[in-house]
Design an enzyme around this catalytic site. Sequence first.
Site, PDB file in Angstrom:
ATOM      1  N   ASN A 110       0.832  -1.193   0.000  1.00 23.97           N
ATOM      2  CA  ASN A 110       0.000   0.000   0.000  1.00 23.97           C
ATOM      3  C   ASN A 110       0.871   1.249   0.000  1.00 23.97           C
ATOM      4  O   ASN A 110       1.985   1.249   0.512  1.00 23.97           O
ATOM      5  CB  ASN A 110      -0.898   0.037   1.245  1.00 23.97           C
ATOM      6  CG  ASN A 110      -2.230  -0.662   1.024  1.00 23.97           C
ATOM      7  OD1 ASN A 110      -2.672  -0.812  -0.117  1.00 23.97           O
ATOM      8  ND2 ASN A 110      -2.857  -1.096   2.089  1.00 23.97           N
ATOM      9  N   ALA A 139      -7.637 -10.188   1.449  1.00 24.10           N
ATOM     10  CA  ALA A 139      -7.172 -11.360   2.190  1.00 24.10           C
ATOM     11  C   ALA A 139      -7.146 -11.022   3.673  1.00 24.10           C
ATOM     12  O   ALA A 139      -6.797  -9.902   4.061  1.00 24.10           O
ATOM     13  CB  ALA A 139      -5.783 -11.785   1.723  1.00 24.10           C
ATOM     14  N   LYS A 193      -4.610   4.128  -7.111  1.00 25.10           N
ATOM     15  CA  LYS A 193      -4.776   3.367  -5.871  1.00 25.10           C
ATOM     16  C   LYS A 193      -4.468   4.247  -4.664  1.00 25.10           C
ATOM     17  O   LYS A 193      -5.139   4.148  -3.624  1.00 25.10           O
ATOM     18  CB  LYS A 193      -3.852   2.145  -5.896  1.00 25.10           C
ATOM     19  CG  LYS A 193      -3.906   1.269  -4.637  1.00 25.10           C
ATOM     20  CD  LYS A 193      -5.221   0.547  -4.509  1.00 25.10           C
ATOM     21  CE  LYS A 193      -5.269  -0.349  -3.273  1.00 25.10           C
ATOM     22  NZ  LYS A 193      -4.293  -1.449  -3.290  1.00 25.10           N
ATOM     23  N   ASN A 197      -6.755   5.030  -1.370  1.00 21.94           N
ATOM     24  CA  ASN A 197      -6.275   4.834  -0.006  1.00 21.94           C
ATOM     25  C   ASN A 197      -6.337   6.112   0.817  1.00 21.94           C
ATOM     26  O   ASN A 197      -6.697   6.083   2.002  1.00 21.94           O
ATOM     27  CB  ASN A 197      -4.837   4.302  -0.021  1.00 21.94           C
ATOM     28  CG  ASN A 197      -4.753   2.832  -0.365  1.00 21.94           C
ATOM     29  OD1 ASN A 197      -5.703   2.085  -0.178  1.00 21.94           O
ATOM     30  ND2 ASN A 197      -3.612   2.401  -0.878  1.00 21.94           N
ATOM     31  N   ASN A 201      -8.765   5.032   3.822  1.00 16.30           N
ATOM     32  CA  ASN A 201      -8.075   4.458   4.987  1.00 16.30           C
ATOM     33  C   ASN A 201      -8.016   5.369   6.210  1.00 16.30           C
ATOM     34  O   ASN A 201      -8.436   4.972   7.301  1.00 16.30           O
ATOM     35  CB  ASN A 201      -6.678   3.982   4.585  1.00 16.30           C
ATOM     36  CG  ASN A 201      -6.713   2.686   3.809  1.00 16.30           C
ATOM     37  OD1 ASN A 201      -7.752   2.289   3.284  1.00 16.30           O
ATOM     38  ND2 ASN A 201      -5.581   2.015   3.722  1.00 16.30           N
ATOM     39  N   SER A 263      -7.411  -1.603   6.189  1.00 15.62           N
ATOM     40  CA  SER A 263      -6.183  -2.061   6.840  1.00 15.62           C
ATOM     41  C   SER A 263      -5.715  -1.064   7.888  1.00 15.62           C
ATOM     42  O   SER A 263      -5.194  -1.456   8.940  1.00 15.62           O
ATOM     43  CB  SER A 263      -5.088  -2.295   5.797  1.00 15.62           C
ATOM     44  OG  SER A 263      -4.833  -1.105   5.069  1.00 15.62           O
TER      45      SER A 263
END
Length: 313
Positions: A110, A139, A193, A197, A201, A263
């Site tokens: 990331n 995951a 991406k 994020n 995030n 995350s």
Amino acid sequence: MTKHRIGVVGAGAIGQLIFQQLSTSTSPLPNKLSVQLICRESESQQQTLFFTNINHAVQHKMITVLGQHTPKIKKLDVIIVCVKAYQVDDLIDALLPTLAQNCHIILLHNGMGPHISLARKLSDYPQMGLSLATTSQGALRSAKWQITHTGIGQTTLGHYSGLALKQPLKEAILEAIPNASWHDHILSALWQKLVINCAINPLTAFYQCKNGQLANDEYKAEITQIITECIIVAKADNVELDDLACHELVYQVITLTSNNLSSMYQDIYHQRQTEIDYISGYIVARGTHHNINVPANTLNLQRIKSLETKYQQ
């Protein structure tokens, strides 16, 4: 038949997922792959990996997880580095002297930032090359050697510096990882991406909410400003991003991952170091470099740093 030797460095959720996909693919090309999982410990160890696939089928197998001091690392053609962004520099410093002179490195993490310092280091290794990757696969690691594939997503790879990844290796990796593609302008894909994020995030970590809550109107102005700042900084870095496309991507991810905990939220919850320096922090650093003010991303950087400080005391 020539075997392509690939090492997946980092035994976290994504590292184990990529290892599983590379080592168990049934497509013709990856039959020529020899795949090793490499942990950050110095010595090798026998471990049983438990893997729950996207269809909820549980698989397990015993493998030798290579330690960083094993001579086998010297034989690898490619390493795919799947560790936290803040771990990349130290790990590469430890691995570089042990790698083959022509080993190709792929970074998959990331955020952004480590690729810049690594490219400088590789200038002393003229036979090596550096590629970058990003993935939206999901995951979850429920125990050290037990992961669940929680979401189908896209994986994108592309060349960044040094010698290019050899075509047979490129084809084998793209065949083995589901929904994987090669991007000739990988920095554009990584910036897209990064925008996602930056918008999701830190907000979920600060407001302690699932991704889907960010679709509420109360967060709209904040998300809009974050995206706008990212686009301005990207342009200063010679990467053109479309404003409408970025907004659509962010809200698409919010919708598709509505029940997920980001995350960064999980890192804060478990009192772990986050990757904020490589997400909002990267925007702040590049903004400072270009004399661009980025108040929304600066605020998010400060918020998460403050939360980290509380549990580090």
